[in-house]
Design an enzyme around this catalytic site. Sequence first.
Site, mmCIF file in Angstrom:
data_model
loop_
_atom_site.group_PDB
_atom_site.id
_atom_site.type_symbol
_atom_site.label_atom_id
_atom_site.label_comp_id
_atom_site.label_asym_id
_atom_site.label_seq_id
_atom_site.Cartn_x
_atom_site.Cartn_y
_atom_site.Cartn_z
ATOM 1 N N ASP A 304 114.962 153.569 113.429
ATOM 2 C CA ASP A 304 114.955 152.605 112.328
ATOM 3 C C ASP A 304 116.046 152.973 111.342
ATOM 4 O O ASP A 304 116.326 154.154 111.131
ATOM 5 C CB ASP A 304 113.608 152.621 111.607
ATOM 6 C CG ASP A 304 112.596 151.704 112.282
ATOM 7 O OD1 ASP A 304 113.036 150.729 112.914
ATOM 8 O OD2 ASP A 304 111.397 151.975 112.184
ATOM 9 N N GLU A 375 107.322 138.393 109.229
ATOM 10 C CA GLU A 375 107.591 137.030 109.702
ATOM 11 C C GLU A 375 108.352 136.205 108.658
ATOM 12 O O GLU A 375 109.364 135.565 108.967
ATOM 13 C CB GLU A 375 106.274 136.321 110.060
ATOM 14 C CG GLU A 375 105.590 136.854 111.318
ATOM 15 C CD GLU A 375 104.964 138.215 111.120
ATOM 16 O OE1 GLU A 375 104.570 138.517 109.967
ATOM 17 O OE2 GLU A 375 104.908 138.990 112.097
ATOM 18 N N THR A 376 107.855 136.225 107.398
ATOM 19 C CA THR A 376 108.504 135.407 106.361
ATOM 20 C C THR A 376 109.747 136.074 105.800
ATOM 21 O O THR A 376 110.682 135.403 105.389
ATOM 22 C CB THR A 376 107.531 135.134 105.207
ATOM 23 O OG1 THR A 376 107.177 136.381 104.581
ATOM 24 C CG2 THR A 376 106.252 134.464 105.711
ATOM 25 N N SER A 379 109.155 137.647 99.497
ATOM 26 C CA SER A 379 107.985 137.864 98.650
ATOM 27 C C SER A 379 108.236 137.184 97.310
ATOM 28 O O SER A 379 109.391 136.937 96.930
ATOM 29 C CB SER A 379 107.721 139.360 98.453
ATOM 30 O OG SER A 379 108.790 139.967 97.744
ATOM 31 N N ASP A 513 105.671 153.908 111.991
ATOM 32 C CA ASP A 513 104.574 154.306 111.106
ATOM 33 C C ASP A 513 103.559 153.196 110.848
ATOM 34 O O ASP A 513 102.464 153.463 110.362
ATOM 35 C CB ASP A 513 105.117 154.822 109.772
ATOM 36 C CG ASP A 513 105.942 153.765 109.043
ATOM 37 O OD1 ASP A 513 106.098 152.649 109.589
ATOM 38 O OD2 ASP A 513 106.433 154.054 107.937
ATOM 39 N N ASP A 517 104.171 148.755 114.599
ATOM 40 C CA ASP A 517 104.982 149.635 115.448
ATOM 41 C C ASP A 517 104.186 150.182 116.629
ATOM 42 O O ASP A 517 104.775 150.724 117.572
ATOM 43 C CB ASP A 517 105.516 150.830 114.641
ATOM 44 C CG ASP A 517 106.608 150.433 113.666
ATOM 45 O OD1 ASP A 517 107.414 149.554 114.027
ATOM 46 O OD2 ASP A 517 106.665 150.995 112.561
#
Length: 675
Positions: A304, A375-376, A379, A513, A517
């Site tokens: 990552d 997904e979006t 925020s 984490d 995942d």
Amino acid sequence: MHHVNKYFNQTMVIEALKMSFYKLNPKQLIKNPIMFVVEVGMLLTLILICFPDIFGTSYLSRGYLITIFIILLITILFANFSEAFAEGRGKAQADSLRQAQSNLTARLIEENGAYRIVNATELKAGQNIRVENGETIPADGVVINGLATVDESAITGESAPVIKESGGDFDGVIGGTLVTSDWLEIRVESEAGTSFLDKMIALVEGAERNKTPNEIALFTLLTTLTIIFLVVIVTLYPIASYLHLILPIAMLIALTVCLIPTTIGGLLSAIGIAGMDRVTQFNVLAKSGRAVEVCGDVDVMILDKTGTITYGNRIASEFLPVNQQMMEKLIVAAYMSSIYDDTPEGKSIVRLAKQMYINELPKDIDGTYKPFTAETRMSGIITNEISVFKGAPNSMINLVKQQQGNIPLNIESICMDVSSKGGTPLIVIENNVMLGVIYLKDVIKDGLVERFAELRKMGIETVMCTGDNALTAATIAKEAGVDRFVAECKPEDKIKVIKDEQAKGHIVAMTGDGTNDAPALAQANIGLAMNSGTISAKEAANLIDLDSNPTKLIEVVKIGKQLLMTRGALTTFSLANDVAKYFAILPALMMSTIPEMTSLNIMHLSSPKSAIISALIFNALIIVALIPIAMKGVKVKGYSIDRIFINNMLIYGLGGLIVPFLGIKLIDMIVQFFV
């Protein structure tokens, strides 16, 4: 250096010596066929000491037989000691962990707010407790109120206290850790016997360590070689009789022990245990020896970006409006979209807004907060008057287009400029109007370029997965030195990346984490979960990092490589030893009957008796000499696979041929005065 190293002490050595004698039990030793053969030989020698003529006329003195018996006993004890010492380090760490949870009490918060002192073993999941400065946290849980520093050194070995607070990534606490300031109110998440500490003790202590597939394969090879040498020795006896060469049974026993691969046979278990222990020293728990071993075969590492290649907390460094008239509105909107955002990024946006805005910003906003999701990828907050959102450029542009809003002409160039600097752009919209961009700054961790270069030399390809756009990902990848990158990668996309690599025959490792995942961690050949991560992630992975540092994957893979190379190097050395001892001893034994053998007696050993004793002593001493290498592993740093192979062949292959000749000759020069 982590806390396990303190267990290299006198007490542990004494315990290992005691276990060395306990492991003489044939029920214990039969697990190691090679050393079991040595024990059978030792017992036969003991019978010969008591009954010298039981197998026919004895041509050897009782003193000579006793010498052979003692050397064989010492050989087995040395092999047992190497395994017991390696096991002792894990047991010592388990004892330390057990001390961390002993005799704990808890301050239980009753429904009326009063406190009641109870034993930690009585706590149930869902109950709330209060822990104050100087007190030990009695159970695993989540911080629901308060802020304090916690000393986790008893668990992780890291001496620096960590800050724990409600919300965000740092609200999880582990039973057995110490609060060093202020106070915390904690919701209990585990009960007695099911805590993370209990699981750690079970993993570290382990009732019985199962052999890995490579160990089983190597043991099969070594056992086969042992059988072959036994057949050689058995056939040697009638051949010697035909040639009128007297070879007493005790000499044949000693010759057998010298020729079978006792060196690697005595060290093989210690190598595997020590490999797991080296992983533990990096505060990583391996659920099995197989997991560590597979690390040695990894050739693709999926990393990552955030938290692994860059520091986990991206910091808001600048507000970039679509025009200067929008600056004030951008600051207020960015603040409103982040006021209930508990992520480090959200908190940094709030801090920057407070620093830049002249007037007082509202402390509470009455509205519905919409948290970020994979997904979006946005925020924000919706109130009766306005809706304010921040998020990834593609998501925000699509949202505005869906609602027939206007896209400012310069918004994409602003985002590209941020991305070209390696930063992350977040577009801010208010009531479907784009106001500008928040510049989140990513900082690459120190030393990664060199470490990735080292992995490249070892034949490991690094792949960076990130949710960032391609331009940002390319900039970060180039600066960090990774081989490839996958941009705009969602958690579910990682499984596809892993499967694609595995379909090409690669062995894949990754870190994770979160619950999202978990499928990828389970799919990868090696999954390293963070201790701060979710339970599902830790259950799916086969390695757990207690420090929650994703960069550890690099170290674990290197340890796995080192484990395999150590096993290979010492096996090479042991087999080369056997070849050398074969040509060193047989000519000395047979040259009296077969004069032609004299030309092969290049070492000019003084007598057949001294040759056997010298070879036996060397055989025992070489096990002790190689214990440090078995425990620490061979050096692999900074070399390519080809270079490491050549080095090992020169040091352990050629060295394995030369060292026995020199060692046996030197010992013979001393032994000849006593035999």
